[in-house]
Design a protein around this motif. Structure first.
Motif, mmCIF file in Angstrom:
data_model
loop_
_atom_site.group_PDB
_atom_site.id
_atom_site.type_symbol
_atom_site.label_atom_id
_atom_site.label_comp_id
_atom_site.label_asym_id
_atom_site.label_seq_id
_atom_site.Cartn_x
_atom_site.Cartn_y
_atom_site.Cartn_z
ATOM 1 N N MET A 85 -59.279 -155.239 113.909
ATOM 2 C CA MET A 85 -57.612 -155.501 113.850
ATOM 3 C C MET A 85 -57.187 -154.085 113.126
ATOM 4 O O MET A 85 -56.223 -153.242 113.527
ATOM 5 N N LEU A 86 -57.951 -153.899 112.077
ATOM 6 C CA LEU A 86 -57.210 -152.923 110.990
ATOM 7 C C LEU A 86 -57.564 -151.545 111.651
ATOM 8 O O LEU A 86 -56.705 -150.605 111.236
ATOM 9 N N ALA A 87 -58.615 -151.223 112.278
ATOM 10 C CA ALA A 87 -58.996 -150.002 112.900
ATOM 11 C C ALA A 87 -57.671 -149.421 113.698
ATOM 12 O O ALA A 87 -57.774 -147.997 113.803
ATOM 13 N N MET A 88 -57.057 -150.420 114.465
ATOM 14 C CA MET A 88 -56.162 -150.039 115.424
ATOM 15 C C MET A 88 -55.104 -149.550 114.562
ATOM 16 O O MET A 88 -54.147 -148.425 115.055
ATOM 17 N N PHE A 89 -54.814 -150.095 113.396
ATOM 18 C CA PHE A 89 -53.667 -149.441 112.525
ATOM 19 C C PHE A 89 -54.055 -148.039 112.049
ATOM 20 O O PHE A 89 -53.152 -147.038 112.138
#
Lengths: 94, 479
Positions: A85-89
């Motif tokens: 999830m955070l990689a996409m931010f």
């Protein structure tokens, strides 16, 4: 009683840390934070290691082994999903 | 320094890293690093446990660790972004179950396999005996509650509240019963057979309680429930720490328990609900009964070509994504349309309602997947004053979060919930499959407004239709 009292001290102070750390969270991070906190609750993996530490195939050890597998799913899956999830931010950061 | 001391120091380092990691998870810039740090903390905790318990025989440990890692990694890689909430629910459930199983394992190892004849409290200490049954209860509630949450979110059972008459009484009895049986088991039961039956009975009652607690709660509230259950699984881990006298379990468990509770509270505030209302309210039970319900009148609808004509002349566009966007997997199509509109000279932004989708932040995750620039995502409080100066709002698969009834209709069940005030915009397109109601089960007054046009159809197909119509009517854009 000493051990129990120390445990209660630790419990209360850690709860305070938990309360204080989370004060303002942007809505963007609600889901990843929940997921990350969920992965941390897999800390019970330590308890599972304790329960599965013997060699004999006793019921207690087998229960421990199942607990260990479940806790590991929680930990490994939890951190990986959070990271996804955070990689996409991260990729789109200014 | 003994191995025990070394283990304690490793645990200390682990606890510190957990605090740092969790703290960083609350800021966008540092979140990914925070997750990594928490992961390292977990690894340290495992190393600490291997040292503390002098684990040299790896057979069972290896089986558990390898099987768990494989399943966890596989699931985490495979799950599509839209099903994240379900995945978190399941991970949380197995984590809670693990705590309960550790407690049962200790019970078997210390009581059953040693054929203890006295009370549990006498043989393992009152504190361990009490935390043991507490860990079983909380662990089991977390497991079955999470499974029900998963089933509701994935649509395998109905997302609407299932209300059992007298459920509060049944739940109270189950809770008191399992606690009572736990106390009896810990302090009074002396026969081994009886103690074992009590342990299994407590587990079963708690499992049933978990199901009954979650089943009356509507699908829209599942994120809050998952967050709350997440807090429970932290508490279960903490209780397990007391059973085996392990500080890192107590610390991390308590921290997650508290953090989960705060996060749950934050989510409730975003929905303008109290936690008690979520847990006991059976939201949506009044169905269409509360507020204005019934048939829609004066609904205007149009096709993609008419909508494209209006969009062509728009200089400011705000996209409001909702769960329908996630279902239709339309995030990439939306991005494409937005690029086209920008090429045409329009300013494009996205208005993110805190509880749009099935989980707070759900929309951010989805749009980020389609590489939508982070700066274009605007939160509710910031964007609400902007709608009045906006030419076109495109609502994609959102419903309750744009219902003006929450501002005006005191009878409405969603009265008071903060919404995106899209009805102030010049034109509002609502892309939806039909006039069905949202989670709250109420009629949406927005659909009847004069400045609202419904565009019926699957979100992805409609958006793609808009994109191709725009390309046709403005030749310069297609290139």
């Amino acid at each position: 009683m000493g051990e129990l009292l120390i445990g209660i001290y630790v419990l209360v102070l850690s709860s305070f840390v938990g309360f204080e750390i989370i004060n303002k969270v942007p809505p963007t991070l609600h889901t990843p934070l929940m997921s990350g906190a969920n992965a941390i609750s897999g800390i019970t993996i330590v308890g599972a290691l304790y329960a599965a530490r013997h060699t004999e195939a006793k019921i207690s050890v087998i229960l421990g082994c199942v607990a260990l597998a479940m806790a590991t799913i929680n930990v490994v899956g939890g951190f990986m999903v959070t990271n996804r999830m955070l990689a996409m931010f991260g990729s789109k950061k200014k | 320094m003994s191995a025990q001391d070394v283990a304690q120091l490793i645990y200390l380092a682990s606890a510190i890293l957990f605090v740092v990691g969790l703290k960083r998870l609350t800021k966008v810039r540092t979140a990914q690093a925070g997750n990594m740090i928490a992961g390292i903390a977990m690894l340290l905790a495992v190393v600490g446990a291997l040292v503390e318990y002098q684990i040299f025989s790896y057979q069972w440990i290896a089986i558990g660790l390898i099987a768990g890692s494989a399943i966890g990694a596989f699931a985490a890689q495979r799950v599509p972004m839209t099903e994240m909430p379900e995945m978190v629910a399941i991970f949380n459930g197995v984590g809670g179950a693990a705590s309960g199983l550790v407690a049962l394992s200790v019970f078997w190892g210390e009581i059953v396999e040693k054929s203890v004849t006295g009370t549990m409290a006498a043989s393992m200490g009152a504190d361990a005996a009490v935390t043991l049954f507490l860990s079983i209860i909380i662990g089991m509630v977390t497991l079955t509650g999470s499974v029900v949450a998963y089933l509701k979110l994935s649509g395998k059972i109905s997302g609407s509240p299932i209300l059992i008459p007298g459920r509060h009484v049944i739940n109270a009895l189950l809770l008191i019963g399992s606690l009572g049986a736990g106390v009896y088991m810990a302090f009074m039961s002396t026969g081994l057979d009886q103690t074992v039956s009590l342990a299994l009975g407590v587990s079963a009652a708690a499992a049933l309680l978990g199901v009954l607690l979650v089943i009356p709660i509507g699908g829209a509230d599942m994120p809050v429930v998952i967050s709350l259950l997440n807090s429970y699984s932290g508490v279960a881990a903490s209780a397990t720490g007391f059973i085996i006298g392990n500080k890192v379990l107590i610390i991390s468990g308590a921290m997650v328990g508290a953090a989960g509770l705060i996060l749950t509270q934050i989510m409730c505030v975003a929905m303008n609900r109290s936690l008690a209302n979520v847990v006991f309210g059976g939201f949506g039970e009044e169905g269409g009964g509360g507020g204005k319900s019934g048939e829609y009148e004066n609904v205007t609808s149009c096709g993609p070509e008419e909508a494209a004509m209006i969009l062509e002349n728009a200089s400011s566009v705000i996209v409001v994504p909702g769960y329908g966007l996630a279902v239709a997997q339309a995030q990439h199509a939306v991005r494409e349309l937005a690029d086209l509109l920008e090429k045409n000279g329009a300013e494009v932004r996205y208005a993110i309602h805190p509880v749009a989708g099935r989980m707070p932040g759900h929309m951010n995750v989805l749009l980020a997947e389609a590489d939508v620039p982070y700066e274009q995502l605007v939160e509710m409080d910031e964007i609400n004053p902007e709608f009045a100066q906006t030419d076109v709002v495109i609502v994609i698969g959102a419903n309750d979060v744009v219902n003006p009834a929450s501002l005006t209709d005191q009878e409405s069940p969603i009265y008071g919930m903060p919404i995106l005030e899209v009805h102030h915009a010049q034109t509002v397109f609502v892309i939806k499959r039909g006039l069905g109601s949202g989670f709250a089960g109420v009629k949406n007054e927005l659909f009847e407004r004069d400045n609202t046009m419904m565009v019926f159809g699957d979100a992805k197909k409609v958006i793609q239709g808009l994109t191709s119509e725009l390309k046709e009517s403005v030749p310069g854009l297609a290139a």
